[in-house]
Design a protein around this motif. Sequence first.
Motif, PDB file in Angstrom:
ATOM      1  N   LEU A 118       0.857  -1.181   0.000  1.00  0.00           N
ATOM      2  CA  LEU A 118       0.000   0.000   0.000  1.00  0.00           C
ATOM      3  C   LEU A 118       0.895   1.234   0.000  1.00  0.00           C
ATOM      4  O   LEU A 118       1.497   1.588   1.018  1.00  0.00           O
ATOM      5  CB  LEU A 118      -0.905   0.001   1.236  1.00  0.00           C
ATOM      6  N   GLY A 119       1.013   1.871  -1.160  1.00  0.00           N
ATOM      7  CA  GLY A 119       1.918   3.003  -1.282  1.00  0.00           C
ATOM      8  C   GLY A 119       2.174   3.331  -2.731  1.00  0.00           C
ATOM      9  O   GLY A 119       1.268   3.246  -3.565  1.00  0.00           O
ATOM     10  N   PHE A 126      10.225   1.989  -3.112  1.00  0.00           N
ATOM     11  CA  PHE A 126       8.830   1.982  -2.650  1.00  0.00           C
ATOM     12  C   PHE A 126       8.645   2.943  -1.488  1.00  0.00           C
ATOM     13  O   PHE A 126       9.471   3.000  -0.577  1.00  0.00           O
ATOM     14  CB  PHE A 126       8.455   0.561  -2.215  1.00  0.00           C
ATOM     15  N   LEU A 127       7.547   3.697  -1.528  1.00  0.00           N
ATOM     16  CA  LEU A 127       7.166   4.572  -0.423  1.00  0.00           C
ATOM     17  C   LEU A 127       5.844   4.079   0.138  1.00  0.00           C
ATOM     18  O   LEU A 127       4.883   3.860  -0.610  1.00  0.00           O
ATOM     19  CB  LEU A 127       7.010   6.021  -0.890  1.00  0.00           C
ATOM     20  N   THR A 128       5.781   3.897   1.454  1.00  0.00           N
ATOM     21  CA  THR A 128       4.531   3.456   2.073  1.00  0.00           C
ATOM     22  C   THR A 128       3.513   4.586   2.052  1.00  0.00           C
ATOM     23  O   THR A 128       3.848   5.761   1.855  1.00  0.00           O
ATOM     24  CB  THR A 128       4.764   3.023   3.528  1.00  0.00           C
ATOM     25  N   VAL A 129       2.263   4.218   2.291  1.00  0.00           N
ATOM     26  CA  VAL A 129       1.218   5.223   2.334  1.00  0.00           C
ATOM     27  C   VAL A 129       1.467   6.216   3.470  1.00  0.00           C
ATOM     28  O   VAL A 129       1.109   7.393   3.374  1.00  0.00           O
ATOM     29  CB  VAL A 129      -0.168   4.536   2.464  1.00  0.00           C
ATOM     30  N   GLU A 130       2.111   5.744   4.539  1.00  0.00           N
ATOM     31  CA  GLU A 130       2.459   6.648   5.637  1.00  0.00           C
ATOM     32  C   GLU A 130       3.510   7.662   5.192  1.00  0.00           C
ATOM     33  O   GLU A 130       3.427   8.849   5.521  1.00  0.00           O
ATOM     34  CB  GLU A 130       2.967   5.850   6.833  1.00  0.00           C
ATOM     35  N   LEU A 132       3.920   8.712   2.285  1.00  0.00           N
ATOM     36  CA  LEU A 132       3.263   9.628   1.361  1.00  0.00           C
ATOM     37  C   LEU A 132       2.349  10.612   2.082  1.00  0.00           C
ATOM     38  O   LEU A 132       1.891  11.595   1.491  1.00  0.00           O
ATOM     39  CB  LEU A 132       2.445   8.831   0.337  1.00  0.00           C
ATOM     40  N   GLY A 133       2.076  10.341   3.357  1.00  0.00           N
ATOM     41  CA  GLY A 133       1.222  11.217   4.148  1.00  0.00           C
ATOM     42  C   GLY A 133      -0.262  10.999   3.945  1.00  0.00           C
ATOM     43  O   GLY A 133      -1.073  11.881   4.243  1.00  0.00           O
ATOM     44  N   PHE A 134      -0.633   9.784   3.490  1.00  0.00           N
ATOM     45  CA  PHE A 134      -2.033   9.525   3.164  1.00  0.00           C
ATOM     46  C   PHE A 134      -2.730   8.555   4.109  1.00  0.00           C
ATOM     47  O   PHE A 134      -3.874   8.183   3.876  1.00  0.00           O
ATOM     48  CB  PHE A 134      -2.149   8.961   1.740  1.00  0.00           C
ATOM     49  N   GLY A 135      -2.072   8.091   5.139  1.00  0.00           N
ATOM     50  CA  GLY A 135      -2.729   7.124   6.017  1.00  0.00           C
ATOM     51  C   GLY A 135      -1.716   6.298   6.765  1.00  0.00           C
ATOM     52  O   GLY A 135      -0.591   6.724   7.002  1.00  0.00           O
ATOM     53  N   ARG A 136      -2.105   5.072   7.101  1.00  0.00           N
ATOM     54  CA  ARG A 136      -1.234   4.198   7.875  1.00  0.00           C
ATOM     55  C   ARG A 136      -1.042   2.868   7.142  1.00  0.00           C
ATOM     56  O   ARG A 136      -1.894   2.445   6.360  1.00  0.00           O
ATOM     57  CB  ARG A 136      -1.814   3.939   9.263  1.00  0.00           C
ATOM     58  N   ALA A 137       0.061   2.228   7.434  1.00  0.00           N
ATOM     59  CA  ALA A 137       0.382   0.950   6.809  1.00  0.00           C
ATOM     60  C   ALA A 137       0.751  -0.104   7.846  1.00  0.00           C
ATOM     61  O   ALA A 137       1.300  -1.144   7.494  1.00  0.00           O
ATOM     62  CB  ALA A 137       1.535   1.125   5.816  1.00  0.00           C
ATOM     63  N   LEU A 138       0.431   0.164   9.120  1.00  0.00           N
ATOM     64  CA  LEU A 138       0.864  -0.733  10.191  1.00  0.00           C
ATOM     65  C   LEU A 138      -0.158  -0.753  11.316  1.00  0.00           C
ATOM     66  O   LEU A 138      -0.667   0.292  11.728  1.00  0.00           O
ATOM     67  CB  LEU A 138       2.216  -0.254  10.752  1.00  0.00           C
TER      68      LEU A 138
END
Length: 250
Positions: A118-119, A126-130, A132-138
């Motif tokens: 998710l990212g 790869f950049l996680t959604v976190e 990217l500032g769009f949510g959480r991935a954990l």
Amino acid sequence: MHALVVTAVAAEADSVAAGLSPGSAPAPHPDGPVTPPRTLPGGYLLSRHDVPGLALDVLVGGVGPAAAAAATATALAVAASGDRPYRLVVSAGIGGGFRPAAPPGTLVVADAIVAADLGAETPDGFLTVEQLGFGRALHLPPAELAARAAEATGALLAPVLTVSTVTGSAARAAELAARHPSARAEAMEGFGVAEAAAAYGLPVLEVRAVSNAVGPRDRAAWRIGDALAALTAGFHRLVPVLHGWGERHE
């Protein structure tokens, strides 16, 4: 305590149910739930299993994080509208194991539930959604519960990755292992279940039995029967842990 166990498919739900049978050993083939399965809105099947001090509902929620989140949220909403809300949500089933630490038949209890894809892909990786500032991935399960569950079941205690596409190449397996060196299993539903649980303020646990290696798809090497048997045995040993944890957190 009233807990919800979310599986992807009926074979996983049946294996969990088999582990909930009374006695000194799990039944190899469950006779079925104590009460007939209930059909929830959306067509999801939910079966109730009462063991001493613990009520477990086992849900067949579908494959993938989106299906798992929708099914879990539906079950939680139905329970919240009644008089028996859930206190814990468990994502359970089979999955891939990272070699060499988690061969087929291994049980893994998550100390972290990670949305591994998710990212965004970028030229720098790869950049996680976190990131990217769009949510959480954990999501982090309760540390004490996860540790006790792993000890009681003989499972590895390690991150479990949630993916929307099952890994099918050595390159992809190596990439995931490099980004998540402590991960021991990969599956498709845990993060979706955890997102729904978090929306209701509930703790979450993930239990995975390894059926195959993460990497190139080699159907001849899959051990689905062994993984389902490990899931059954694991839940048989997990029941007292859930009971004790529920007593302390009611």
